[in-house]
Motif scaffolding. Structure first.
Motif, PDB file in Angstrom:
ATOM      1  N   MET A 133       0.848  -1.193   0.000  1.00 36.26           N
ATOM      2  CA  MET A 133       0.000   0.000   0.000  1.00 36.26           C
ATOM      3  C   MET A 133       0.883   1.243   0.000  1.00 36.26           C
ATOM      4  SD  MET A 133      -3.005   1.003   2.677  1.00 36.26           S
ATOM      5  CE  MET A 133      -4.045   2.404   2.387  1.00 36.26           C
ATOM      6  N   THR A 134       0.605   2.171  -0.921  1.00 32.31           N
ATOM      7  CA  THR A 134       1.438   3.366  -1.039  1.00 32.31           C
ATOM      8  C   THR A 134       1.151   4.328   0.098  1.00 32.31           C
ATOM      9  OG1 THR A 134       1.311   3.180  -3.433  1.00 32.31           O
ATOM     10  CG2 THR A 134       2.073   5.276  -2.554  1.00 32.31           C
ATOM     11  N   PRO A 135       2.195   4.807   0.802  1.00 31.41           N
ATOM     12  CA  PRO A 135       1.988   5.767   1.879  1.00 31.41           C
ATOM     13  C   PRO A 135       1.321   7.032   1.364  1.00 31.41           C
ATOM     14  CG  PRO A 135       4.227   4.907   1.882  1.00 31.41           C
ATOM     15  CD  PRO A 135       3.597   4.455   0.619  1.00 31.41           C
ATOM     16  N   PRO A 136       0.502   7.681   2.212  1.00 28.76           N
ATOM     17  CA  PRO A 136      -0.205   8.897   1.778  1.00 28.76           C
ATOM     18  C   PRO A 136       0.707   9.954   1.208  1.00 28.76           C
ATOM     19  CG  PRO A 136      -1.033   8.135   3.893  1.00 28.76           C
ATOM     20  CD  PRO A 136       0.153   7.297   3.574  1.00 28.76           C
ATOM     21  N   ARG A 137       1.906  10.122   1.801  1.00 27.62           N
ATOM     22  CA  ARG A 137       2.795  11.165   1.325  1.00 27.62           C
ATOM     23  C   ARG A 137       3.240  10.904  -0.110  1.00 27.62           C
ATOM     24  NH1 ARG A 137       8.287  13.485   4.218  1.00 27.62           N
ATOM     25  NH2 ARG A 137       8.753  15.042   2.599  1.00 27.62           N
ATOM     26  N   GLN A 138       3.517   9.646  -0.447  1.00 30.93           N
ATOM     27  CA  GLN A 138       3.939   9.314  -1.800  1.00 30.93           C
ATOM     28  C   GLN A 138       2.812   9.576  -2.796  1.00 30.93           C
ATOM     29  OE1 GLN A 138       5.630   5.447  -2.217  1.00 30.93           O
ATOM     30  NE2 GLN A 138       7.051   5.713  -0.510  1.00 30.93           N
ATOM     31  N   ARG A 139       1.579   9.264  -2.405  1.00 31.20           N
ATOM     32  CA  ARG A 139       0.449   9.542  -3.288  1.00 31.20           C
ATOM     33  C   ARG A 139       0.327  11.029  -3.539  1.00 31.20           C
ATOM     34  NH1 ARG A 139      -2.577   5.801  -0.137  1.00 31.20           N
ATOM     35  NH2 ARG A 139      -3.750   7.545   0.763  1.00 31.20           N
ATOM     36  N   SER A 140       0.529  11.846  -2.496  1.00 31.83           N
ATOM     37  CA  SER A 140       0.426  13.289  -2.623  1.00 31.83           C
ATOM     38  C   SER A 140       1.490  13.832  -3.568  1.00 31.83           C
ATOM     39  CB  SER A 140       0.569  13.949  -1.248  1.00 31.83           C
ATOM     40  OG  SER A 140       0.563  15.354  -1.362  1.00 31.83           O
ATOM     41  N   ALA A 153       0.892  15.717  -7.171  1.00 32.29           N
ATOM     42  CA  ALA A 153       1.425  17.046  -7.457  1.00 32.29           C
ATOM     43  C   ALA A 153       2.287  17.033  -8.711  1.00 32.29           C
ATOM     44  CB  ALA A 153       2.233  17.549  -6.258  1.00 32.29           C
ATOM     45  N   ASP A 154       3.090  15.946  -8.859  1.00 32.82           N
ATOM     46  CA  ASP A 154       3.947  15.846 -10.031  1.00 32.82           C
ATOM     47  C   ASP A 154       3.118  15.766 -11.308  1.00 32.82           C
ATOM     48  OD1 ASP A 154       6.507  13.779  -8.446  1.00 32.82           O
ATOM     49  OD2 ASP A 154       6.182  15.953  -8.460  1.00 32.82           O
ATOM     50  N   ALA A 155       1.937  15.128 -11.234  1.00 35.56           N
ATOM     51  CA  ALA A 155       1.094  14.964 -12.417  1.00 35.56           C
ATOM     52  C   ALA A 155       0.372  16.262 -12.790  1.00 35.56           C
ATOM     53  CB  ALA A 155       0.079  13.862 -12.178  1.00 35.56           C
ATOM     54  N   LEU A 156       0.316  17.203 -11.857  1.00 36.58           N
ATOM     55  CA  LEU A 156      -0.375  18.457 -12.115  1.00 36.58           C
ATOM     56  C   LEU A 156       0.402  19.277 -13.141  1.00 36.58           C
ATOM     57  CD1 LEU A 156      -2.950  19.828 -11.038  1.00 36.58           C
ATOM     58  CD2 LEU A 156      -1.488  21.130  -9.480  1.00 36.58           C
ATOM     59  N   SER A 157      -0.321  19.888 -14.068  1.00 38.63           N
ATOM     60  CA  SER A 157       0.315  20.720 -15.091  1.00 38.63           C
ATOM     61  C   SER A 157      -0.570  21.917 -15.372  1.00 38.63           C
ATOM     62  CB  SER A 157       0.527  19.922 -16.378  1.00 38.63           C
ATOM     63  OG  SER A 157      -0.734  19.602 -16.959  1.00 38.63           O
ATOM     64  N   THR A 209      -6.318  18.353  -5.314  1.00 37.46           N
ATOM     65  CA  THR A 209      -4.993  18.817  -4.901  1.00 37.46           C
ATOM     66  C   THR A 209      -5.170  20.017  -3.978  1.00 37.46           C
ATOM     67  OG1 THR A 209      -2.804  19.434  -5.710  1.00 37.46           O
ATOM     68  CG2 THR A 209      -4.684  20.423  -6.832  1.00 37.46           C
ATOM     69  N   GLY A 210      -4.080  20.617  -3.581  1.00 37.44           N
ATOM     70  CA  GLY A 210      -4.138  21.799  -2.742  1.00 37.44           C
ATOM     71  C   GLY A 210      -4.003  23.067  -3.559  1.00 37.44           C
ATOM     72  N   ALA A 211      -4.522  24.172  -3.032  1.00 37.51           N
ATOM     73  CA  ALA A 211      -4.435  25.447  -3.742  1.00 37.51           C
ATOM     74  C   ALA A 211      -2.985  25.844  -3.975  1.00 37.51           C
ATOM     75  CB  ALA A 211      -5.167  26.534  -2.961  1.00 37.51           C
TER      76      ALA A 211
END
Length: 228
Positions: free
Chosen positions: A1-8, A12-16, A47-49
């Motif tokens: 299971m991927t840790p929450p931080r890695q998912r975050s 963020a990396d996928a955001l463009s 995501t976050g603002a």
């Protein structure tokens, strides 16, 4: 299971900027400019603002990016033009493309005139003016000619979109046109002879065809000016 931080981090990396702009267009289409907030955008993108601010600094910049994106789609398939016929066809395609785009995205018509030097407006003005050489319009007349075309295209398209938004609640376009035609016919024929003559045309006209007829009139006027 991927840790929450890695998912975050992965999210963020996928955001463009492109993803953000597409989401902004969806919100603008559904809710208008008032509905476009960084909070709503963050919720839609999961995501976050802060991550959004990394790509876009303000709502104004976001509106400009979204407007430019819509205009770029209109201009993408307009062919180059070397002959008068090709030039006239290209300008007509731009005009109809903008008419349809503003009809689909009314906020574009409202935002474009606010910042005349924004990329979308600059690209649009260049695309129209850059084809006037092929029509034989002399350089001394090109600014006025391009301005007349641009003002007509944006003015009519924006007004058509505004009419669609402000019609009487529950009334479709045909009902709205019929009511307006009825009101014209009830005016004094002596005082308003023209409106009485054209009321029937108003009742049955097609907005897009009428818009295209106006573009044709402007282009015919430019052609006549070169013949004279």
């Amino acid at each position: 299971m991927t840790p929450p931080r890695q998912r975050s981090v992965r999210r963020a990396d996928a955001l463009s900027t492109d993803r953000i702009v597409e989401a902004a267009i969806e919100i603008l289409d559904a809710e208008g400019e008032r509905g476009l907030t960084f909070r709503a955008l963050a919720a839609r993108l999961s995501t976050g603002a802060g991550a959004i601010y990394h790509h876009v600094a303000s709502k104004e910049e976001l509106l400009t990016e979204a407007t430019t994106g819509v205009i770029e789609r209109v201009l993408a398939d307009v062919p180059d033009s070397a002959t008068p016929e090709e030039g006239a066809r290209a300008i007509t395609l731009i005009a109809l493309g903008m008419f349809d785009a503003i009809d689909e995205h009314p906020w574009v018509g409202a935002h474009l005139p606010v910042v005349p030097w924004q990329p979308g407006m600059v690209r649009l003005f260049e695309s129209i003016g850059g084809r006037l050489d092929s029509l034989g319009v002399p350089e001394s007349a090109q600014f006025n000619a391009a301005s007349a075309l641009l003002n007509y295209i944006l003015g009519v398209a924006a007004q058509n979109a505004a009419n669609a938004r402000t019609r009487v609640a529950g009334a479709g376009r045909e009902e709205f046109m019929a009511e307006t035609a009825d009101r014209w016919e009830q005016l004094s024929p002596a005082s308003y002879p023209f409106l009485h003559r054209v009321a029937r045309q108003l009742r049955h006209h097609d907005d897009r065809e009428q818009f295209l007829a106006g573009v044709d009139l402007v282009l015919a006027g430019l052609a006549a000016g070169q013949d004279g």
